[in-house]
Scaffold this motif. Structure first.
Motif, PDB file in Angstrom:
ATOM      1  N   SER A  34       0.902  -1.128   0.045  1.00  0.00           N
ATOM      2  CA  SER A  34       0.113  -0.051   0.039  1.00  0.00           C
ATOM      3  C   SER A  34       0.742   1.201  -0.096  1.00  0.00           C
ATOM      4  O   SER A  34       0.475   2.344   0.166  1.00  0.00           O
ATOM      5  N   VAL A  35       1.993   1.159  -0.224  1.00  0.00           N
ATOM      6  CA  VAL A  35       3.088   2.174  -0.235  1.00  0.00           C
ATOM      7  C   VAL A  35       2.736   3.393  -1.405  1.00  0.00           C
ATOM      8  O   VAL A  35       2.821   4.631  -0.843  1.00  0.00           O
ATOM      9  N   GLN A  36       2.179   2.933  -2.479  1.00  0.00           N
ATOM     10  CA  GLN A  36       1.709   3.862  -3.340  1.00  0.00           C
ATOM     11  C   GLN A  36       0.270   4.118  -3.293  1.00  0.00           C
ATOM     12  O   GLN A  36      -0.611   3.567  -2.894  1.00  0.00           O
ATOM     13  N   GLY A  37      -0.044   5.381  -3.555  1.00  0.00           N
ATOM     14  CA  GLY A  37      -1.542   5.973  -3.608  1.00  0.00           C
ATOM     15  C   GLY A  37      -2.193   5.257  -4.928  1.00  0.00           C
ATOM     16  O   GLY A  37      -1.554   4.723  -5.540  1.00  0.00           O
ATOM     17  N   ASP A  38      -3.343   5.945  -4.947  1.00  0.00           N
ATOM     18  CA  ASP A  38      -4.107   5.464  -6.270  1.00  0.00           C
ATOM     19  C   ASP A  38      -3.372   6.020  -7.458  1.00  0.00           C
ATOM     20  O   ASP A  38      -3.161   7.203  -7.479  1.00  0.00           O
ATOM     21  N   PRO A  39      -3.307   5.333  -8.607  1.00  0.00           N
ATOM     22  CA  PRO A  39      -2.838   5.972  -9.658  1.00  0.00           C
ATOM     23  C   PRO A  39      -3.642   6.972 -10.299  1.00  0.00           C
ATOM     24  O   PRO A  39      -4.687   6.791 -10.205  1.00  0.00           O
ATOM     25  N   PRO A  40      -2.867   8.095 -10.981  1.00  0.00           N
ATOM     26  CA  PRO A  40      -3.777   9.166 -11.398  1.00  0.00           C
ATOM     27  C   PRO A  40      -4.468   8.994 -12.837  1.00  0.00           C
ATOM     28  O   PRO A  40      -3.984   7.961 -13.517  1.00  0.00           O
ATOM     29  N   LEU A  41      -5.556   9.644 -13.070  1.00  0.00           N
ATOM     30  CA  LEU A  41      -6.426   9.437 -14.247  1.00  0.00           C
ATOM     31  C   LEU A  41      -5.258  10.098 -15.280  1.00  0.00           C
ATOM     32  O   LEU A  41      -4.508  11.099 -15.028  1.00  0.00           O
ATOM     33  N   THR A  42      -5.342   9.205 -16.585  1.00  0.00           N
ATOM     34  CA  THR A  42      -4.590   9.951 -17.552  1.00  0.00           C
ATOM     35  C   THR A  42      -5.502  10.291 -18.665  1.00  0.00           C
ATOM     36  O   THR A  42      -6.373   9.774 -19.239  1.00  0.00           O
ATOM     37  N   PRO A  43      -5.328  11.684 -19.226  1.00  0.00           N
ATOM     38  CA  PRO A  43      -6.125  12.263 -20.257  1.00  0.00           C
ATOM     39  C   PRO A  43      -6.093  11.587 -21.658  1.00  0.00           C
ATOM     40  O   PRO A  43      -4.851  10.841 -21.860  1.00  0.00           O
ATOM     41  N   MET A  44      -6.992  11.648 -22.374  1.00  0.00           N
ATOM     42  CA  MET A  44      -6.920  10.982 -23.734  1.00  0.00           C
ATOM     43  C   MET A  44      -5.846  11.848 -24.526  1.00  0.00           C
ATOM     44  O   MET A  44      -5.847  13.198 -24.270  1.00  0.00           O
ATOM     45  N   PRO A  45      -5.373  11.168 -25.552  1.00  0.00           N
ATOM     46  CA  PRO A  45      -4.276  12.009 -26.176  1.00  0.00           C
ATOM     47  C   PRO A  45      -4.612  12.910 -27.161  1.00  0.00           C
ATOM     48  O   PRO A  45      -3.710  13.707 -27.647  1.00  0.00           O
ATOM     49  N   ILE A  46      -5.853  13.181 -27.647  1.00  0.00           N
ATOM     50  CA  ILE A  46      -6.316  13.667 -28.894  1.00  0.00           C
ATOM     51  C   ILE A  46      -7.133  14.950 -28.343  1.00  0.00           C
ATOM     52  O   ILE A  46      -8.019  14.668 -27.841  1.00  0.00           O
ATOM     53  N   THR A  47      -6.728  16.230 -28.803  1.00  0.00           N
ATOM     54  CA  THR A  47      -7.599  17.202 -28.238  1.00  0.00           C
ATOM     55  C   THR A  47      -8.775  17.841 -29.276  1.00  0.00           C
ATOM     56  O   THR A  47      -8.300  17.564 -30.634  1.00  0.00           O
ATOM     57  N   GLN A  48      -9.423  18.666 -28.860  1.00  0.00           N
ATOM     58  CA  GLN A  48     -10.609  19.242 -29.910  1.00  0.00           C
ATOM     59  C   GLN A  48      -9.723  19.929 -30.745  1.00  0.00           C
ATOM     60  O   GLN A  48     -10.185  19.949 -32.053  1.00  0.00           O
ATOM     61  N   GLU A  49      -8.913  20.834 -30.711  1.00  0.00           N
ATOM     62  CA  GLU A  49      -8.052  21.494 -31.312  1.00  0.00           C
ATOM     63  C   GLU A  49      -7.397  20.642 -32.567  1.00  0.00           C
ATOM     64  O   GLU A  49      -7.546  21.120 -33.804  1.00  0.00           O
ATOM     65  N   MET A  50      -6.743  19.584 -32.282  1.00  0.00           N
ATOM     66  CA  MET A  50      -6.387  18.910 -33.132  1.00  0.00           C
ATOM     67  C   MET A  50      -7.290  18.310 -34.207  1.00  0.00           C
ATOM     68  O   MET A  50      -7.280  18.275 -35.158  1.00  0.00           O
ATOM     69  N   ILE A  51      -8.286  18.101 -33.708  1.00  0.00           N
ATOM     70  CA  ILE A  51      -9.433  17.357 -34.639  1.00  0.00           C
ATOM     71  C   ILE A  51      -9.973  18.436 -35.573  1.00  0.00           C
ATOM     72  O   ILE A  51     -10.153  18.015 -36.648  1.00  0.00           O
ATOM     73  N   ASP A  52     -10.093  19.832 -34.939  1.00  0.00           N
ATOM     74  CA  ASP A  52     -10.745  20.574 -35.770  1.00  0.00           C
ATOM     75  C   ASP A  52      -9.614  21.061 -36.753  1.00  0.00           C
ATOM     76  O   ASP A  52      -9.932  21.094 -38.029  1.00  0.00           O
ATOM     77  N   GLN A  53      -8.418  21.082 -36.532  1.00  0.00           N
ATOM     78  CA  GLN A  53      -7.398  21.228 -37.514  1.00  0.00           C
ATOM     79  C   GLN A  53      -7.365  19.986 -38.761  1.00  0.00           C
ATOM     80  O   GLN A  53      -7.150  20.561 -39.875  1.00  0.00           O
ATOM     81  N   TRP A  54      -7.235  18.800 -38.361  1.00  0.00           N
ATOM     82  CA  TRP A  54      -7.426  17.743 -39.323  1.00  0.00           C
ATOM     83  C   TRP A  54      -8.541  18.007 -40.050  1.00  0.00           C
ATOM     84  O   TRP A  54      -8.504  17.513 -41.351  1.00  0.00           O
ATOM     85  N   LYS A  55      -9.687  18.247 -39.685  1.00  0.00           N
ATOM     86  CA  LYS A  55     -10.833  18.529 -40.526  1.00  0.00           C
ATOM     87  C   LYS A  55     -10.701  19.497 -41.458  1.00  0.00           C
ATOM     88  O   LYS A  55     -11.023  19.421 -42.756  1.00  0.00           O
ATOM     89  N   SER A  56     -10.198  20.790 -40.913  1.00  0.00           N
ATOM     90  CA  SER A  56      -9.824  21.763 -41.986  1.00  0.00           C
ATOM     91  C   SER A  56      -9.040  21.308 -43.041  1.00  0.00           C
ATOM     92  O   SER A  56      -8.902  21.705 -44.262  1.00  0.00           O
ATOM     93  N   ASP A  57      -7.669  20.649 -42.624  1.00  0.00           N
ATOM     94  CA  ASP A  57      -6.748  20.131 -43.565  1.00  0.00           C
ATOM     95  C   ASP A  57      -7.550  19.453 -44.857  1.00  0.00           C
ATOM     96  O   ASP A  57      -7.154  19.425 -46.106  1.00  0.00           O
ATOM     97  N   ALA A  58      -8.314  18.365 -44.305  1.00  0.00           N
ATOM     98  CA  ALA A  58      -9.059  17.736 -45.279  1.00  0.00           C
ATOM     99  C   ALA A  58      -9.938  18.382 -46.172  1.00  0.00           C
ATOM    100  O   ALA A  58     -10.049  18.359 -47.441  1.00  0.00           O
ATOM    101  N   GLU A  59     -10.503  19.555 -45.549  1.00  0.00           N
ATOM    102  CA  GLU A  59     -11.551  20.232 -46.533  1.00  0.00           C
ATOM    103  C   GLU A  59     -10.799  21.301 -47.528  1.00  0.00           C
ATOM    104  O   GLU A  59     -11.299  21.586 -48.764  1.00  0.00           O
TER     105      GLU A  59
END
Length: 375
Positions: free
Chosen positions: A172-197
């Motif tokens: 029990s020496v370690q606390g609970d492991p931290p939550l990890t964010p997902m790797p892709i942001t909305q800004e990245m998604i918007d940019q990829w969509k713009s690149d395709a268009e």
């Protein structure tokens, strides 16, 4: 002036090296950073483009004598850190005799059943994280880390606050492991969509029935890949994607050392032996991402991603929805809010979430694409 300018140059270089070191050791890196040496500061900015391509720019300033350097990094071979499969709060469900050759990091529970194994480290994050009925580790390595671990066999360390039915007691020496964010942001998604268009729009559904080169392009309906497809630019599909058996999807050689993007608002169904490949250069892959949150209310299909049998060099991301894996799977990476493995499914993967928590499994580092002064 020459002397001060030289100081500014090496201060700028120090800013780059500071960020490179942090990336190599999987240390969190902000979009903007400052390093101070001898009373003077360099400001570095970190931008992500393509898929996990990092462009770092550092401005050194010594009494208004400014020098600026930049470096571009891409994921590559090496031993700086180990990789892991990543799931969100939906968790990771492994059915009878299924297994992962590598590591798993889940923001939800990791739930197993008879004969289930993870041959690396297994982490279930948060105060409610549970690892249940999983064999963890191999060859003397592989830890289990969760708030609660039950009915599991662990080769390495067993970090938990409560446990029962395991082959060893909780450390029990370690606390609970931290939550990890997902790797892709909305800004990245918007940019990829713009690149395709930028390449124009195909109205309605599109079926690839003979060998075709395509991209950049936006498709307002569904994309059915029933013959070989060469991607020449980012693709944005508003509908769903399906593949026929045995089709080949590859990047055009013009991509060089960079990866390609297919982004989908609908669901993804990859049929038997649909093969994905890069540009021909080492460590180049296709990122296939869906923004679908299926299964949710209003979904006409069960899951955001369905994969049957081997699909080759592809990175699959369904971080809002569920990925369902059938039969043996070889993936470069998979990320989903929830991952379900059918009976006897085995995942072999090559990249993924980089974390210093992992002590075994696939490893990698960063390759330098360019390093130069720009001011």
């Amino acid at each position: 002036d020459f002397f001060l300018s030289k100081q500014s140059y090496f201060l700028s270089e120090s800013g780059l090296e500071d960020i490179i070191y942090k990336l190599k050791t999987a240390y969190p890196v902000a979009a903007s950073n400052t390093i101070t040496l001898n009373g003077n500061s360099a400001t570095t900015t970190v931008a992500t483009g393509g898929y996990n391509i990092k462009t770092i720019t550092s401005l050194g300033d010594v009494t208004l004598r400014q020098r600026k350097n930049t470096i571009t990094l891409s994921p590559g071979d090496g031993i700086s850190f180990n990789y892991g499969i990543q799931s969100g709060i939906g968790g990771f469900i492994m059915n009878n005799n299924s297994g992962v050759n590598g590591n798993v990091y889940s923001n939800g529970n990791i739930s197993g059943s008879g004969g289930v194994y993870i041959n690396g480290t297994a982490v279930s994050a948060g105060a409610s994280g549970i690892i249940d009925e999983v064999s963890v580790g191999s060859n003397g390595k592989g830890d289990a880390w969760a708030h609660t671990v039950t009915d599991s066999s662990v080769v390495g360390n067993l970090y938990c606050q409560t446990g029962s039915g395991n082959n060893k007691s909780c450390n029990s020496v370690q606390g609970d492991p931290p939550l990890t964010p997902m790797p892709i942001t909305q800004e990245m998604i918007d940019q990829w969509k713009s690149d395709a268009e930028l390449g124009g729009t195909v109205a309605g559904n599109l079926t690839i029935s003979s060998p075709t080169s395509l991209g950049p392009k936006k498709i307002t309906g569904d994309l059915a890949i029933n013959s070989n497809l060469t991607i020449t630019g980012t693709l944005y599909v508003v509908g769903k994607i399906t593949t026929g058996n045995g089709v080949q999807v590859s990047l055009d050689p013009s991509y060089g050392a960079t990866g390609g993007i297919i982004i989908v608002d609908g669901t993804v169904n990859l049929s038997n032996n649909a093969q994905f490949s890069g540009s021909g250069a080492p460590n180049t892959y296709i990122l296939l991402m869906t923004t679908s949150a299926c299964p949710t209310v209003g979904c006409t299909t069960t899951n955001a991603v369905e994969i049957a049998n081997n699909v080759g060099a592809v990175i699959v991301n369904a971080q809002n929805g569920t990925a369902h894996l059938n039969n043996n799977i070889t993936l470069n990476e998979i990320v989903a809010n929830k991952i379900i493995m059918d009976n006897n499914v085995v995942i072999n993967y090559l990249s993924g979430l980089a974390s210093t928590v992992f002590t075994s499994g696939p490893s990698g580092g960063w390759s330098i694409q360019s390093w130069k002064e720009i001011k």
